[in-house]
Design a protein around this motif. Structure first.
Motif, PDB file in Angstrom:
ATOM      1  N   VAL A 149       0.858  -1.185   0.000  1.00 31.76           N
ATOM      2  CA  VAL A 149       0.000   0.000   0.000  1.00 31.76           C
ATOM      3  C   VAL A 149       0.892   1.232   0.000  1.00 31.76           C
ATOM      4  CG1 VAL A 149      -1.877   1.247   1.130  1.00 31.76           C
ATOM      5  CG2 VAL A 149      -1.784  -1.258   1.280  1.00 31.76           C
ATOM      6  N   LEU A 150       0.815   1.989  -1.082  1.00 32.69           N
ATOM      7  CA  LEU A 150       1.627   3.197  -1.247  1.00 32.69           C
ATOM      8  C   LEU A 150       0.864   4.388  -0.677  1.00 32.69           C
ATOM      9  CD1 LEU A 150       2.731   2.510  -4.925  1.00 32.69           C
ATOM     10  CD2 LEU A 150       3.986   1.977  -2.822  1.00 32.69           C
ATOM     11  N   TYR A 151       1.112   4.641   0.586  1.00 35.99           N
ATOM     12  CA  TYR A 151       0.382   5.689   1.301  1.00 35.99           C
ATOM     13  C   TYR A 151       1.333   6.314   2.305  1.00 35.99           C
ATOM     14  CZ  TYR A 151      -3.362   7.889   4.046  1.00 35.99           C
ATOM     15  OH  TYR A 151      -4.183   8.783   4.684  1.00 35.99           O
ATOM     16  N   GLY A 152       1.394   7.627   2.319  1.00 31.57           N
ATOM     17  CA  GLY A 152       2.346   8.307   3.182  1.00 31.57           C
ATOM     18  C   GLY A 152       3.642   8.509   2.423  1.00 31.57           C
ATOM     19  N   ASP A 153       4.742   8.547   3.150  1.00 30.38           N
ATOM     20  CA  ASP A 153       6.050   8.737   2.510  1.00 30.38           C
ATOM     21  C   ASP A 153       6.280   7.686   1.440  1.00 30.38           C
ATOM     22  OD1 ASP A 153       6.581  10.879   4.184  1.00 30.38           O
ATOM     23  OD2 ASP A 153       7.708   9.672   5.630  1.00 30.38           O
ATOM     24  N   GLY A 154       6.653   8.115   0.252  1.00 33.45           N
ATOM     25  CA  GLY A 154       6.914   7.200  -0.847  1.00 33.45           C
ATOM     26  C   GLY A 154       5.679   6.772  -1.603  1.00 33.45           C
ATOM     27  N   GLY A 155       4.551   7.401  -1.328  1.00 35.04           N
ATOM     28  CA  GLY A 155       3.304   7.064  -2.010  1.00 35.04           C
ATOM     29  C   GLY A 155       2.390   8.265  -2.075  1.00 35.04           C
ATOM     30  N   PHE A 156       1.117   8.024  -1.930  1.00 32.47           N
ATOM     31  CA  PHE A 156       0.138   9.110  -1.950  1.00 32.47           C
ATOM     32  C   PHE A 156       0.020   9.710  -0.556  1.00 32.47           C
ATOM     33  CE2 PHE A 156      -4.117  10.785  -1.281  1.00 32.47           C
ATOM     34  CZ  PHE A 156      -4.235  11.643  -2.357  1.00 32.47           C
ATOM     35  N   THR A 157       0.039  11.025  -0.490  1.00 29.40           N
ATOM     36  CA  THR A 157      -0.224  11.721   0.766  1.00 29.40           C
ATOM     37  C   THR A 157      -1.520  12.507   0.601  1.00 29.40           C
ATOM     38  OG1 THR A 157       1.202  13.544   0.092  1.00 29.40           O
ATOM     39  CG2 THR A 157       2.182  11.867   1.507  1.00 29.40           C
ATOM     40  N   PRO A 158      -2.397  12.431   1.597  1.00 25.25           N
ATOM     41  CA  PRO A 158      -3.691  13.107   1.482  1.00 25.25           C
ATOM     42  C   PRO A 158      -3.547  14.612   1.287  1.00 25.25           C
ATOM     43  CG  PRO A 158      -3.715  11.550   3.297  1.00 25.25           C
ATOM     44  CD  PRO A 158      -2.290  11.656   2.832  1.00 25.25           C
ATOM     45  N   ASN A 159      -4.441  15.138   0.503  1.00 19.38           N
ATOM     46  CA  ASN A 159      -4.508  16.572   0.251  1.00 19.38           C
ATOM     47  C   ASN A 159      -5.765  17.121   0.914  1.00 19.38           C
ATOM     48  OD1 ASN A 159      -5.208  14.782  -2.232  1.00 19.38           O
ATOM     49  ND2 ASN A 159      -6.701  16.445  -2.280  1.00 19.38           N
ATOM     50  N   ALA A 160      -5.855  18.434   0.986  1.00 20.63           N
ATOM     51  CA  ALA A 160      -7.055  19.064   1.542  1.00 20.63           C
ATOM     52  C   ALA A 160      -8.237  18.780   0.613  1.00 20.63           C
ATOM     53  CB  ALA A 160      -6.837  20.564   1.678  1.00 20.63           C
ATOM     54  N   PRO A 161      -9.453  18.690   1.164  1.00 15.14           N
ATOM     55  CA  PRO A 161     -10.620  18.486   0.300  1.00 15.14           C
ATOM     56  C   PRO A 161     -10.671  19.539  -0.814  1.00 15.14           C
ATOM     57  CG  PRO A 161     -11.251  18.219   2.598  1.00 15.14           C
ATOM     58  CD  PRO A 161      -9.833  18.739   2.592  1.00 15.14           C
ATOM     59  N   GLY A 162     -10.834  19.067  -2.031  1.00 10.15           N
ATOM     60  CA  GLY A 162     -10.901  19.961  -3.192  1.00 10.15           C
ATOM     61  C   GLY A 162      -9.562  20.319  -3.797  1.00 10.15           C
ATOM     62  N   GLU A 163      -8.477  20.069  -3.086  1.00  9.93           N
ATOM     63  CA  GLU A 163      -7.139  20.368  -3.612  1.00  9.93           C
ATOM     64  C   GLU A 163      -6.713  19.264  -4.574  1.00  9.93           C
ATOM     65  OE1 GLU A 163      -2.532  20.859  -1.992  1.00  9.93           O
ATOM     66  OE2 GLU A 163      -4.105  20.208  -0.611  1.00  9.93           O
ATOM     67  N   ARG A 164      -6.054  19.633  -5.640  1.00 15.12           N
ATOM     68  CA  ARG A 164      -5.560  18.647  -6.608  1.00 15.12           C
ATOM     69  C   ARG A 164      -4.041  18.731  -6.682  1.00 15.12           C
ATOM     70  NH1 ARG A 164     -10.322  17.720  -9.774  1.00 15.12           N
ATOM     71  NH2 ARG A 164     -11.695  17.108  -8.085  1.00 15.12           N
ATOM     72  N   ARG A 165      -3.411  17.598  -6.559  1.00 10.80           N
ATOM     73  CA  ARG A 165      -1.969  17.483  -6.742  1.00 10.80           C
ATOM     74  C   ARG A 165      -1.719  16.349  -7.712  1.00 10.80           C
ATOM     75  NH1 ARG A 165       0.146  16.298  -1.147  1.00 10.80           N
ATOM     76  NH2 ARG A 165      -1.751  16.970  -0.177  1.00 10.80           N
ATOM     77  N   PRO A 166      -0.570  16.343  -8.360  1.00 11.81           N
ATOM     78  CA  PRO A 166      -0.279  15.225  -9.270  1.00 11.81           C
ATOM     79  C   PRO A 166      -0.313  13.896  -8.509  1.00 11.81           C
ATOM     80  CG  PRO A 166       1.308  16.996  -9.575  1.00 11.81           C
ATOM     81  CD  PRO A 166       0.496  17.347  -8.354  1.00 11.81           C
ATOM     82  N   TYR A 167      -0.919  12.919  -9.144  1.00  3.02           N
ATOM     83  CA  TYR A 167      -1.014  11.581  -8.563  1.00  3.02           C
ATOM     84  C   TYR A 167       0.236  10.813  -8.995  1.00  3.02           C
ATOM     85  CZ  TYR A 167      -3.514   7.328  -7.065  1.00  3.02           C
ATOM     86  OH  TYR A 167      -3.917   6.183  -6.424  1.00  3.02           O
ATOM     87  N   PRO A 168       0.944  10.155  -8.068  1.00  7.05           N
ATOM     88  CA  PRO A 168       2.242   9.527  -8.384  1.00  7.05           C
ATOM     89  C   PRO A 168       2.130   8.179  -9.111  1.00  7.05           C
ATOM     90  CG  PRO A 168       1.779   9.336  -6.044  1.00  7.05           C
ATOM     91  CD  PRO A 168       0.647  10.133  -6.642  1.00  7.05           C
ATOM     92  N   TRP A 169       1.638   8.219 -10.339  1.00 14.65           N
ATOM     93  CA  TRP A 169       1.454   6.991 -11.119  1.00 14.65           C
ATOM     94  C   TRP A 169       2.762   6.249 -11.358  1.00 14.65           C
ATOM     95  CZ3 TRP A 169      -2.945   4.672 -11.538  1.00 14.65           C
ATOM     96  CH2 TRP A 169      -4.145   5.385 -11.582  1.00 14.65           C
ATOM     97  N   ASP A 170       3.841   6.979 -11.638  1.00  9.66           N
ATOM     98  CA  ASP A 170       5.113   6.314 -11.909  1.00  9.66           C
ATOM     99  C   ASP A 170       5.574   5.515 -10.691  1.00  9.66           C
ATOM    100  OD1 ASP A 170       7.316   5.904 -13.848  1.00  9.66           O
ATOM    101  OD2 ASP A 170       8.504   6.855 -12.256  1.00  9.66           O
ATOM    102  N   THR A 171       5.356   6.059  -9.513  1.00  9.29           N
ATOM    103  CA  THR A 171       5.688   5.350  -8.277  1.00  9.29           C
ATOM    104  C   THR A 171       4.914   4.034  -8.198  1.00  9.29           C
ATOM    105  OG1 THR A 171       6.164   7.425  -7.135  1.00  9.29           O
ATOM    106  CG2 THR A 171       5.631   5.527  -5.744  1.00  9.29           C
TER     107      THR A 171
END
Length: 178
Positions: A144-166
């Protein structure tokens, strides 16, 4: 020898990048089969014919009927991304009401290498069940790629690049050790 990747997605904004992710996975040598939650399939309904043409396989969002032939080759790995809080929790609890949740739940028992990358905002991430589900899935052998080295939660409505390559790199690593 080409390996088969089941790419599964829930209804979160990164699912709209499915075509690009399929191209990236294919460039890495994967035969890709796309599976979506029913809501994600509805979101991509206008793109489904092009996605099927791109993969050479039907896009699936529903279980097949008993006795119907399996239309996909056997999976060598599964990447479930984006995974919403609903899908994450359903999976950890083995609530297999949807096709993709049924396949990943069964995939654990079959020993298929599975990588998951949640896509939850900080409001959902604050719910204790999200962390419990992540811990339980990791304990079951899911990467599960979550937190450091994966996806980190963003604020509701905020968009950040999703780490697909990771995520794709993690699938390669999971299959190299399988």
């Amino acid at each position: 020898m080409t390996k088969t990747l089941y790419l599964f997605g829930s209804a979160a904004p990164p699912v709209f990048q499915a075509a690009e992710v399929i191209r990236s996975a294919q460039a890495r040598g994967w035969d890709v089969c796309l599976g979506l939650t029913p809501t994600a399939a509805d979101w991509l309904r206008d793109e489904l014919p092009a996605l099927e043409e791109r993969t050479g396989h039907p896009v699936r969002s529903r279980y097949k009927r008993p006795g119907e032939p399996d239309v996909w080759p056997k999976a060598d790995a599964i990447l479930f991304a984006p995974v919403t809080a609903n899908s994450l929790n359903s999976w950890a609890l083995c609530l297999t009401g949807t096709f993709v949740i049924g396949v990943v739940a069964e995939g654990i028992g079959k020993g298929i290498p599975i990588v998951a990358m949640p896509c939850v905002n900080s409001a959902y991430a604050a719910h204790p069940r999200v962390d419990q589900s992540i811990t339980e899935l990791r304990d079951m052998g899911v990467t599960v790629l979550y937190g450091d080295g994966g996806f980190t939660p963003n604020a509701p409505g905020e968009r950040r690049p999703y780490p697909w390559d990771t995520a794709l790199t993690a699938v390669e690593a999971a299959t190299a050790t399988a």
